[in-house]
Design a protein around this motif. Structure first.
Motif, PDB file in Angstrom:
ATOM      1  N   HIS A  84      45.198  45.986  36.969  1.00 54.35           N
ATOM      2  CA  HIS A  84      45.683  45.403  37.955  1.00 54.35           C
ATOM      3  C   HIS A  84      46.832  45.834  38.776  1.00 54.35           C
ATOM      4  N   GLY A  85      46.293  46.026  40.119  1.00 56.80           N
ATOM      5  CA  GLY A  85      47.102  46.581  41.193  1.00 56.80           C
ATOM      6  C   GLY A  85      46.853  47.951  41.223  1.00 56.80           C
ATOM      7  N   LEU A  86      45.964  48.488  40.486  1.00 55.63           N
ATOM      8  CA  LEU A  86      45.479  49.934  40.882  1.00 55.63           C
ATOM      9  C   LEU A  86      45.228  50.295  42.108  1.00 55.63           C
ATOM     10  N   LYS A  87      45.573  51.370  42.612  1.00 59.63           N
ATOM     11  CA  LYS A  87      45.200  51.763  43.925  1.00 59.63           C
ATOM     12  C   LYS A  87      44.736  53.403  43.897  1.00 59.63           C
ATOM     13  N   LEU A  88      43.739  53.529  43.815  1.00 63.44           N
ATOM     14  CA  LEU A  88      43.135  54.957  43.665  1.00 63.44           C
ATOM     15  C   LEU A  88      43.161  55.736  45.116  1.00 63.44           C
ATOM     16  N   ASP A  89      43.560  57.123  44.828  1.00 59.73           N
ATOM     17  CA  ASP A  89      43.424  57.702  46.234  1.00 59.73           C
ATOM     18  C   ASP A  89      42.640  58.704  45.896  1.00 59.73           C
ATOM     19  N   ARG A 248      43.141  32.403  48.264  1.00 60.55           N
ATOM     20  CA  ARG A 248      44.388  33.567  48.574  1.00 60.55           C
ATOM     21  C   ARG A 248      44.759  34.182  47.442  1.00 60.55           C
ATOM     22  N   THR A 249      44.110  33.986  46.397  1.00 58.55           N
ATOM     23  CA  THR A 249      44.425  34.409  45.078  1.00 58.55           C
ATOM     24  C   THR A 249      43.779  36.020  45.228  1.00 58.55           C
ATOM     25  N   LYS A 250      44.106  36.710  43.973  1.00 62.04           N
ATOM     26  CA  LYS A 250      43.299  37.905  44.033  1.00 62.04           C
ATOM     27  C   LYS A 250      41.872  37.827  43.602  1.00 62.04           C
ATOM     28  N   LEU A 251      41.071  37.329  44.391  1.00 56.09           N
ATOM     29  CA  LEU A 251      39.689  36.859  43.806  1.00 56.09           C
ATOM     30  C   LEU A 251      38.948  38.226  43.681  1.00 56.09           C
ATOM     31  N   LEU A 252      39.323  39.584  44.713  1.00 53.17           N
ATOM     32  CA  LEU A 252      38.726  40.619  44.361  1.00 53.17           C
ATOM     33  C   LEU A 252      38.941  41.298  43.133  1.00 53.17           C
ATOM     34  N   GLU A 253      40.024  41.100  42.591  1.00 53.41           N
ATOM     35  CA  GLU A 253      40.662  41.895  41.353  1.00 53.41           C
ATOM     36  C   GLU A 253      40.425  41.200  40.063  1.00 53.41           C
ATOM     37  N   ARG A 254      39.777  39.921  40.265  1.00 59.60           N
ATOM     38  CA  ARG A 254      39.836  38.832  39.181  1.00 59.60           C
ATOM     39  C   ARG A 254      38.060  39.000  38.692  1.00 59.60           C
TER      40      ARG A 254
END
Length: 257
Positions: A84-89, A248-254
């Motif tokens: 959750h919340g991982l931001k790969l660069d 508005r929830t984190k559908l993309l990450e769920r």
């Protein structure tokens, strides 16, 4: 009505009139060398199981083959596909990995999305680094494999029941890509409670506000709804209603299970 789906040399014939289906099989056999495999059970890596509630589509064997080829059959399972919340660069300071191996794995995961909407977001993120994969990217891909180890037989139920209502959910992840600053669009369509279309994609332009990103996500979703509605009309499927919701929830990450 009879519908024929052709992919290279594999053919699926469906319809509401068995006699006509048999006639089409006979016509095909007269023109080509055709082998009748009977009721649909397996097609292009997708397993089809018929139950009282409907058809279950899964890719269990395909998942196990991926885990075996990657040496992950004995790995520790995970309950979620990505942290959750991982931001790969780009990971320019990370060690490089075998690019061919990473691309092959990513391609197999892309095809796995055919029955697994729960990994769509994760695969979309991983696909951005196929040109120059690094160690942190491979670690994120391994996390997806650990999740698949926990849910190898998960799939979609094409239910018999349910009202013919087309429901669409969409979401946006503003500035979701840390190095291009582009947002992501995600949508999820259901027909009578059955998932039929889903997608996660990075938007082509940078949105200057979260509201702009949301409108772009809704525009993409409406385009998909119109296309699906046209397709269902061609297949003579009557839609009794349409619902469109912005989540508005984190559908993309769920997980969409």
């Amino acid at each position: 009505m009879v519908v024929v789906l052709i992919y290279v040399e594999d053919v699926i014939i469906i319809g509401n009139y068995l006699t006509k289906i048999q006639e089409i099989k006979k016509q095909l056999n007269n023109e080509f060398s055709v082998k009748d495999l009977g009721p649909l059970k397996y097609f292009l890596g997708i397993e089809v199981a018929k139950t009282q509630d409907g058809l279950v589509l899964s890719q269990r064997k395909y998942v196990l083959d991926i885990l075996k080829d990657c040496g992950k059959l004995g790995c520790k399972p995970s309950s979620f596909p990505i942290e959750h919340g991982l931001k790969l660069d780009k990971g320019e300071n990370e060690p490089t990995v075998d690019a061919n191996q990473y691309r092959r794995l990513n391609g197999r995961l892309l095809y796995l999305q055919a029955t697994r909407p729960d990994i769509t977001y994760s695969v979309n993120v991983l696909s951005q680094f196929v040109a120059d994969p690094r160690c942190n990217h491979l670690e994120a891909a391994d996390h997806v494999l650990r999740y698949l180890k926990a849910t190898p037989g998960q799939g979609n139920l094409l239910s018999r029941a349910g009202d013919p209502v087309l429901t669409a959910y969409c979401d946006s992840d503003w500035l979701g890509c840390p190095y291009t600053r582009c947002s992501r669009t995600g949508y999820f369509l259901l027909l009578g409670g059955t998932p039929i279309s889903w997608k996660t994609k990075k938007q082509s332009v940078v949105s200057r506000s979260s509201a702009e990103a949301e409108y772009r996500a809704m525009a993409s979703t409406v385009s998909e709804v119109l296309w699906v509605h046209w397709l269902l009309s061609e297949l003579q499927v009557c839609i009794s209603g349409l619902r469109l919701s912005f989540v508005r929830t984190k559908l993309l990450e769920r997980s969409c299970t």
